[in-house]
Design a protein around this motif. Sequence first.
Motif, PDB file in Angstrom:
ATOM      1  N   THR A 135       0.065  -6.365   2.046  1.00 16.21           N
ATOM      2  CA  THR A 135       1.149  -5.679   1.332  1.00 16.21           C
ATOM      3  C   THR A 135       0.562  -4.645   0.377  1.00 16.21           C
ATOM      4  OG1 THR A 135       2.581  -7.639   1.446  1.00 16.21           O
ATOM      5  CG2 THR A 135       3.114  -5.999  -0.241  1.00 16.21           C
ATOM      6  N   LYS A 136       1.238  -3.479   0.285  1.00 16.77           N
ATOM      7  CA  LYS A 136       0.836  -2.467  -0.678  1.00 16.77           C
ATOM      8  C   LYS A 136       2.075  -1.838  -1.314  1.00 16.77           C
ATOM      9  CE  LYS A 136      -1.872   0.214  -3.020  1.00 16.77           C
ATOM     10  NZ  LYS A 136      -2.757  -0.346  -4.069  1.00 16.77           N
ATOM     11  N   THR A 142       7.504   0.089  -1.764  1.00 18.70           N
ATOM     12  CA  THR A 142       6.678  -0.787  -0.933  1.00 18.70           C
ATOM     13  C   THR A 142       6.309  -0.025   0.335  1.00 18.70           C
ATOM     14  OG1 THR A 142       7.782  -2.759  -1.783  1.00 18.70           O
ATOM     15  CG2 THR A 142       6.554  -2.985   0.279  1.00 18.70           C
ATOM     16  N   ALA A 143       5.042   0.362   0.456  1.00 19.60           N
ATOM     17  CA  ALA A 143       4.586   1.147   1.607  1.00 19.60           C
ATOM     18  C   ALA A 143       4.254   0.263   2.799  1.00 19.60           C
ATOM     19  CB  ALA A 143       3.373   1.977   1.220  1.00 19.60           C
ATOM     20  N   VAL A 144       3.702  -0.928   2.543  1.00 20.22           N
ATOM     21  CA  VAL A 144       3.354  -1.896   3.591  1.00 20.22           C
ATOM     22  C   VAL A 144       3.770  -3.272   3.098  1.00 20.22           C
ATOM     23  CG1 VAL A 144       1.485  -2.948   4.925  1.00 20.22           C
ATOM     24  CG2 VAL A 144       1.402  -0.500   4.403  1.00 20.22           C
ATOM     25  N   GLY A 166       3.730   3.648   7.226  1.00 24.11           N
ATOM     26  CA  GLY A 166       2.746   2.814   6.547  1.00 24.11           C
ATOM     27  C   GLY A 166       1.456   2.637   7.305  1.00 24.11           C
ATOM     28  N   THR A 169      -1.604   3.991   5.246  1.00 25.36           N
ATOM     29  CA  THR A 169      -1.814   3.088   4.106  1.00 25.36           C
ATOM     30  C   THR A 169      -2.480   1.799   4.558  1.00 25.36           C
ATOM     31  OG1 THR A 169       0.115   4.010   2.962  1.00 25.36           O
ATOM     32  CG2 THR A 169      -0.677   1.866   2.218  1.00 25.36           C
ATOM     33  N   THR A 170      -2.048   1.267   5.703  1.00 28.96           N
ATOM     34  CA  THR A 170      -2.664   0.049   6.249  1.00 28.96           C
ATOM     35  C   THR A 170      -4.141   0.293   6.546  1.00 28.96           C
ATOM     36  OG1 THR A 170      -0.563  -0.673   7.223  1.00 28.96           O
ATOM     37  CG2 THR A 170      -2.583  -1.627   8.138  1.00 28.96           C
ATOM     38  N   ARG A 334       8.933   1.251   8.478  1.00 26.28           N
ATOM     39  CA  ARG A 334       9.260   1.018   7.074  1.00 26.28           C
ATOM     40  C   ARG A 334       8.353  -0.046   6.457  1.00 26.28           C
ATOM     41  NH1 ARG A 334      15.878   1.112   7.819  1.00 26.28           N
ATOM     42  NH2 ARG A 334      16.005   3.348   8.301  1.00 26.28           N
ATOM     43  N   GLY A 335       7.096   0.013   6.841  1.00 27.05           N
ATOM     44  CA  GLY A 335       6.099  -0.862   6.255  1.00 27.05           C
ATOM     45  C   GLY A 335       6.007  -2.247   6.848  1.00 27.05           C
TER      46      GLY A 335
END
Length: 439
Positions: A135-136, A142-144, A166, A169-170, A334-335
């Motif tokens: 999770t980020k 909340t991106a991930v 995402g 970001t991941t 959506r993450g």
Amino acid sequence: GLACALIHLPDILLLDEPTTGVDPLSRRDFWQIMGRLGRERGMTVLLTTPYLDEAERCHRVALMARGRLLVTGSPEALKSQVPGRPRHEPALEDLFVALMAPRDGPPPFPSVQPVPAAPRAAPEDARIVEVRGLTKRFGAVTAVEDVTFDVLPGEIFGLLGPNGAGKTTTIKMLTGILRPTGGHGWIAGYDVGSQAEEVKAAIGYMSQRFSLYPDLTVTENLGLYARVYGLASRRKRERQEAVIATVGLVPWRGALARDLPLGIRQRLALACAILHEPRILFLDEPTSGVDPLARQEFWNLIVTLSRTQKVTILVTTHYMKETERCDRLALIHRGRLVALGEPGALRRQAEAHRGRVLEVDAPGFREAAAALEAAYPDLALFGRRSHLRSLDPDADRQRVLAVLAHAGAGEAQVRTVPMSMDEVFATLIESGGGDRAVA
């Protein structure tokens, strides 16, 4: 951009690579708009694209290279000119590659079978990438969120999703660039949250944007990265020469990075990423905007690294034809992870949810499209052919023939064709994954 070009309702619309870097959902919407403009306003559209599966949606196509026109005609006529007997139904990309392939001398690097090997069994402890609830968050955004998957050694693993889903970001969390807000990830046994430096030493990373130094030559860029990776002098020279030969950079070794064609620049970026012989390679949209021949050569190299050198590849792409060269795919929206599995399994899952694809080929293609659109709102145009989805292909085939006969569209051919990976992607994203295929 499209709205600005249409504001005065022109008779002719010129579009220069309008979908490069665009995700499949947005690309599908774009082509629906193009089809509507042609049908309802009679607008002529002339566009350029490096994606030849998109070119198959056009009424006529001209293939160009080095400032010259190679061939022109309808997609169907051009595909009939593909030399040899392809293992699959011929595509425009096959013809382009055949026309552009070097006629004399060896290819830039060895050609390999582009289709992945059969899935390989591996013990539970063989996982080289482990992601658990990753999770980020960036403030309130909340991106991930709660992403979980594994990657096996030597696997080509595709990470897919719309723009802003995402994916990057991941990757940045898994490569130690960003610290996770929650969950855990392990790369080659190293924790991405607490052992970022060890993670970076074990991986190679090719970022979404060209990140090398434009004022340095190919050799100088490689030398700089060799020093960054801490390679000793003798080892540095050996590895530089090895990667230059491997990725076909020998004729370019003295050229400045800024002067390289896009496909060659991507090879240089890949060479820098594999210089220190990483066990895991992260590739973030490595072929965006690259021409078909350069893309095929790039993927030949990726498959070679995976199959012969057992390098694990984790790749993101918006070009869905590339996804069929992956062993497994993960779809993020959506993450959140919405689907996970082999390409064939995900296609079957999407077809079970939305139905099979019927392809309609009628002499009066404009009349056929207009007549069918009322009964099938999700109709998609592919040149002079129409695609529609059906949960009962036999019944819908009869219905389509009746509608076209009433509209006077001429004698039509209606056949079942496999759902394209673009449609698989769109179906699974829009359905939230449905019953997730996890493998």
